[in-house]
Design an enzyme around this catalytic site. Structure first.
Site, PDB file in Angstrom:
ATOM      1  N   ARG A 330      52.015  33.977  24.299  1.00 27.58           N
ATOM      2  CA  ARG A 330      52.897  34.194  25.455  1.00 27.58           C
ATOM      3  C   ARG A 330      53.946  33.107  25.625  1.00 27.58           C
ATOM      4  NH1 ARG A 330      48.207  36.351  29.570  1.00 27.58           N
ATOM      5  NH2 ARG A 330      47.998  38.325  28.463  1.00 27.58           N
ATOM      6  N   GLU A 425      39.239  31.437  36.716  1.00 22.77           N
ATOM      7  CA  GLU A 425      40.587  30.856  36.673  1.00 22.77           C
ATOM      8  C   GLU A 425      40.696  29.601  37.541  1.00 22.77           C
ATOM      9  OE1 GLU A 425      43.722  33.796  37.111  1.00 22.77           O
ATOM     10  OE2 GLU A 425      45.258  32.238  37.238  1.00 22.77           O
TER      11      GLU A 425
HETATM   12  C1  LIG Z   1      48.602  41.660  36.635  1.00 28.13           C
HETATM   13  C2  LIG Z   1      47.590  40.875  35.859  1.00 28.13           C
HETATM   14  C3  LIG Z   1      47.008  41.412  34.727  1.00 28.13           C
HETATM   15  C4  LIG Z   1      46.080  40.696  33.996  1.00 28.13           C
HETATM   16  N1  LIG Z   1      45.520  41.243  32.872  1.00 28.13           N
HETATM   17  C5  LIG Z   1      44.612  40.536  32.164  1.00 28.13           C
HETATM   18  C6  LIG Z   1      43.997  41.099  31.012  1.00 28.13           C
HETATM   19  O1  LIG Z   1      44.282  42.211  30.618  1.00 28.13           O
HETATM   20  N2  LIG Z   1      43.085  40.357  30.348  1.00 28.13           N
HETATM   21  C7  LIG Z   1      42.724  39.098  30.754  1.00 28.13           C
HETATM   22  O2  LIG Z   1      41.870  38.481  30.126  1.00 28.13           O
HETATM   23  N3  LIG Z   1      43.280  38.563  31.868  1.00 28.13           N
HETATM   24  C8  LIG Z   1      44.195  39.245  32.577  1.00 28.13           C
HETATM   25  N4  LIG Z   1      44.751  38.691  33.695  1.00 28.13           N
HETATM   26  C9  LIG Z   1      44.203  37.423  34.228  1.00 28.13           C
HETATM   27  C10 LIG Z   1      42.882  37.726  34.947  1.00 28.13           C
HETATM   28  O3  LIG Z   1      42.998  38.936  35.640  1.00 28.13           O
HETATM   29  C11 LIG Z   1      42.488  36.641  35.941  1.00 28.13           C
HETATM   30  O4  LIG Z   1      42.610  35.383  35.357  1.00 28.13           O
HETATM   31  C12 LIG Z   1      41.033  36.822  36.359  1.00 28.13           C
HETATM   32  O5  LIG Z   1      40.808  38.143  36.795  1.00 28.13           O
HETATM   33  C13 LIG Z   1      40.649  35.851  37.456  1.00 28.13           C
HETATM   34  O6  LIG Z   1      39.345  36.144  37.854  1.00 28.13           O
HETATM   35  P1  LIG Z   1      38.582  35.198  38.878  1.00 28.13           P
HETATM   36  O7  LIG Z   1      37.254  35.809  39.111  1.00 28.13           O
HETATM   37  O8  LIG Z   1      38.634  33.810  38.395  1.00 28.13           O
HETATM   38  O9  LIG Z   1      39.463  35.267  40.213  1.00 28.13           O
HETATM   39  P2  LIG Z   1      39.960  36.501  41.110  1.00 28.13           P
HETATM   40  O10 LIG Z   1      39.725  37.815  40.493  1.00 28.13           O
HETATM   41  O11 LIG Z   1      41.338  36.147  41.542  1.00 28.13           O
HETATM   42  O12 LIG Z   1      39.019  36.445  42.358  1.00 28.13           O
HETATM   43  C14 LIG Z   1      39.140  35.440  43.339  1.00 28.13           C
HETATM   44  C15 LIG Z   1      38.116  35.712  44.400  1.00 28.13           C
HETATM   45  O13 LIG Z   1      38.054  34.583  45.250  1.00 28.13           O
HETATM   46  C16 LIG Z   1      38.167  34.979  46.608  1.00 28.13           C
HETATM   47  N5  LIG Z   1      38.790  33.868  47.311  1.00 28.13           N
HETATM   48  C17 LIG Z   1      39.865  33.130  46.951  1.00 28.13           C
HETATM   49  N6  LIG Z   1      40.087  32.164  47.847  1.00 28.13           N
HETATM   50  C18 LIG Z   1      39.133  32.292  48.785  1.00 28.13           C
HETATM   51  C19 LIG Z   1      38.836  31.581  49.982  1.00 28.13           C
HETATM   52  N7  LIG Z   1      39.533  30.507  50.366  1.00 28.13           N
HETATM   53  N8  LIG Z   1      37.793  32.018  50.733  1.00 28.13           N
HETATM   54  C20 LIG Z   1      37.061  33.096  50.343  1.00 28.13           C
HETATM   55  N9  LIG Z   1      37.278  33.782  49.222  1.00 28.13           N
HETATM   56  C21 LIG Z   1      38.312  33.377  48.467  1.00 28.13           C
HETATM   57  C22 LIG Z   1      38.962  36.250  46.594  1.00 28.13           C
HETATM   58  O14 LIG Z   1      38.683  36.975  47.758  1.00 28.13           O
HETATM   59  C23 LIG Z   1      38.421  36.904  45.320  1.00 28.13           C
HETATM   60  O15 LIG Z   1      37.226  37.566  45.614  1.00 28.13           O
HETATM   61  C24 LIG Z   1      45.710  39.400  34.419  1.00 28.13           C
HETATM   62  C25 LIG Z   1      46.301  38.844  35.555  1.00 28.13           C
HETATM   63  C26 LIG Z   1      47.253  39.562  36.253  1.00 28.13           C
HETATM   64  C27 LIG Z   1      47.931  38.917  37.414  1.00 28.13           C
END
Ligand SMILES: Cc1cc2nc3c(=O)[nH]c(=O)nc-3n(C[C@H](O)[C@H](O)[C@H](O)COP(=O)(O)OP(=O)(O)OC[C@H]3O[C@@H](n4cnc5c(N)ncnc54)[C@H](O)[C@@H]3O)c2cc1C
Length: 637
Positions: A330, A425
């Protein structure tokens, strides 16, 4: 402060197994005596909460959405990597490990990356067992496609909805535990502070987003799976609600923030169309399997795509990188798109776009195949732009997408605050200076299903936990701190909306700390952000009260944190006098315009310590060593 990564030594393929063997275990009958607070229900938090409860721990789980299954992970489109080698095209755990270390431009920990590559195999098995409907070939095998930075097909997918299907899997597992009474779920609840007692993370302060009620929740360990901070730039592909508050407030309580300037720009997004836009839309990287990226050879060529004959097109990625072609990583694809637009060869009204063209693939495979592979993405593009990508090429431009930086964690995924774990993330762990496509879902699920459930037991079994009373001074202090912030935001009664400040901050960040950075621009940003932040606190207008659903108040708190984080990002980018991955300092490039690393001086993870508002943070360095994949100039030619 001495940073101990706890990274094991010995043969790399045995490190995780040996490490796991030496971790202390919690007796199954004792697990229910421990309470673990999991903040976040995306792929990282959701999988962790479900797995910890399945193991027998008491779990309290929090998210700010109305349902755990609305976490931002649901937006992930393209796929998830795993080294299954179903295509027999030369893939292996070692190759995924190699590609990831190289893709991250040699700024990640080898031990972590190898573990991630190895666990990728387990993830697919786990998700298939849960019923995740991955695409299959005619033979019945799971199908794969290719993503950037790899010459094999290792990306498992469910059309353009991979995140949604994976999250439904994790969510089902979580719901089962909620039904069984093992997880207490708190939707619409935002964590606003971390409670640290005797140096250990013991609780969080939350606000109920419907009623405004502040509460403290105590536990024996706290897990943050709260996602990335791309929205510091205002315009990004992230869901509007994504924010940095949980990790930033933990940082202010002592957790080190690592590599904040490592942000990822995704090359294929629908271009910005005007000043009032609040969000950008990703067109999945999977499209680069079949779409060809090009611009006109001539500057200022205003003809439509179909009027430009083949000989007058420049397929610049295929021309410059014949081995990887359109599937370069990327950072490389984004920089090249910017470069051709800067040369005046961009397309569309603004000239800030390049074509992603499916003409040849449609001719070769037929429209039905392209529709089957990417139908929902094409529909989305058509709905947003009003143009039919089956007829005309898509117009795309790079946009902020992902943040490789995050809270510093050791090999056990624990931050430097004992008992505070950070997954998905939200941590900085595995992707170095540039994440490869389809590796975020892999990392979130590896952390939540497989790593954390093993490592957290060691901490619990090795420590004694006195009950923390609600009246404890640390609890009271955190609660009054949160109340004071809320009051201050409501009492400013200024003249400008939260969004207007956020937009202005985002513009500074995109222009000075975005796809390309230089020392002068970063210094300028560091001069511009503090007065804007002070103005925000004096002049922001937050309507309504704190005792009700108040989205303006929610946003204000998040933007206040973005202001502070933005400054740290610029400082980190200024301090790192080299280019690596997504961190492109214009002063440091090879004669061909590629990122020029300086391994002698910058082969480390930069972990920043908060020293108080307005004080200069302190930089700690975790040196990175490479025993297996030897640092070299990345080449995709
Ligand atoms: C449009 C898009 C497409 C993507 N496609 C891909 C893909 O095809 N393949 C890939 O590998 N990656 C992809 N990514 C990246 C990937 O989706 C993310 O990095 C990943 O889903 C993050 O997951 P996570 O569980 O770390 O956080 P998230 O899914 O962001 O979840 C965060 C959680 O924390 C909670 N939260 C946050 N702050 C607080 C707070 N202060 N108090 C209470 N709760 C809170 C939220 O409510 C949520 O439940 C994509 C990203 C985007 C933007």
């Amino acid at each position: 402060m001495q940073l101990d990564s706890k990274s094991p030594t010995g043969p790399i393929e045995k490190r995780w197994e040996d490490h796991r063997f030496h971790l202390k275990l919690v007796n199954p009958a004792n697990k229910r005596k421990y309470t673990i607070l999991v903040v976040g229900t995306g792929l990282a938090g959701g999988s962790a909460a479900a797995t910890l409860a399945e193991l027998g721990y008491k779990v309290k789980c929090f998210c700010f959405q109305d349902s755990p299954r609305r976490a931002h992970s649901i937006a992930a489109q393209g796929g998830i990597n795993a080294a299954k080698n179903y295509h027999n095209d030369g893939d292996s755990v070692y190759r995924l490990f190699y590609d990831t270390v190289k893709g991250g431009d040699f700024r990640s920990r080898e031990s972590n990356v190898y573990r991630l590559a190895a666990l990728s195999l387990n993830i697919i098995d786990q998700c298939v067992a849960q019923g995740v409907p991955f695409a299959r070939e005619y033979s019945g095998y799971l199908d794969n496609r290719s993503f950037g930075g790899a010459q094999v097909s290792r990306t498992f997918y469910a059309r353009g909805q991979t995140g949604q299907q994976l999250l439904l899997g994790a969510y089902q597992a979580l719901e089962r535990q909620i039904g069984a009474g093992a997880v207490e779920m708190f939707p619409r609840t935002e964590m606003l502070d971390l409670i640290v007692v005797d140096g250990k993370a013991r609780g969080i302060v939350t606000r109920n987003l419907l009623t405004g009620k502040m509460e403290s929740h105590m536990g024996d360990a706290v897990v943050l799976g709260t996602g990335g901070y791309g929205n510091v730039f205002y315009l990004s592909t992230n869901a509007k609600g994504c924010n940095a508050t949980a990790i930033w407030r933990a940082h202010k309580r002592g957790a080190l923030f690592a590599n904040p300037c490592f942000t990822q720009i995704h090359p294929t997004c629908i271009p910005v169309s005007g000043d009032y836009q609040s969000k950008l839309t990703l067109m999945s990287e999977s499209l680069r399997n079949d779409g060809r990226v090009w611009v006109p050879l001539k500057k200022g060529d205003k003809r439509t795509a179909s009027q430009i004959p083949e000989a007058e097109r420049d397929y610049f990625l295929e021309r410059k990188y014949p081995s990887f072609g359109n599937l370069v990583p990327r950072d490389v694809a984004s920089r090249n798109a910017k470069q051709v637009c800067d040369e005046g060869r961009g397309v569309g009204e603004t000239g800030l776009a390049v074509y992603l063209d499916f003409r040849d693939a449609i001719q070769r495979l037929g429209k039905h195949v392209i529709k089957e592979r990417y139908g929902n993405l094409f529909d989305m593009y058509q709905r947003i732009t009003g143009e039919d990508p089956y007829q005309e090429p898509m117009r795309i431009y790079p946009a902020i997408h992902y943040t490789m930086g995050g809270l510093w964690v050791d090999y056990n995924l624990m931050s430097n605050i004992p008992g505070l774990y950070v997954i998905g993330e939200a941590n900085f762990s595995d992707h170095g200076a540039n994440r490869l496509g389809a590796s975020a879902l892999m990392q979130g699920l590896a952390d939540g299903y497989f790593v954390l459930p093993n490592t957290i037991g060691d901490y619990l079994a090795s420590n004694k936990f006195e009950k923390v009373a609600a009246s404890h001074a640390a609890v009271r202090e955190a609660e009054s701190h949160v109340t004071a912030i809320t009051r201050k935001l409501l009492e400013a009664k200024g003249t400008r909306s939260v969004d207007s400040y956020h937009r202005e901050l985002g513009k500074i960040m995109w222009e000075r700390c975005g796809m390309a950075r230089n020392a002068a621009g970063l210094k300028q940003a560091l001069a511009e952000i503090p007065p804007l932040r002070e103005q925000f606190w004096r002049d922001v207008k937050v309507l309504g009260s704190g005792e009700e659903l108040n989205q303006s108040l929610e946003k204000a708190g998040r933007v206040a944190d973005f202001f502070e984080l933005a400054e740290l990002m610029c400082l980190d980018a200024l301090e790192r006098n080299e280019s690596c991955g997504g961190h492109f300092r214009e002063e440091y490039q090879t004669p061909e315009g590629e990122a020029a690393r300086d391994d002698a001086h910058y082969s480390y993870a930069a972990a920043w310590e908060f020293r108080g508002a307005g004080q200069t943070p302190v930089l700690h360095k975790e040196p990175l060593t490479f025993e297996y994949v030897h640092p070299a100039q990345r080449s995709y030619k």
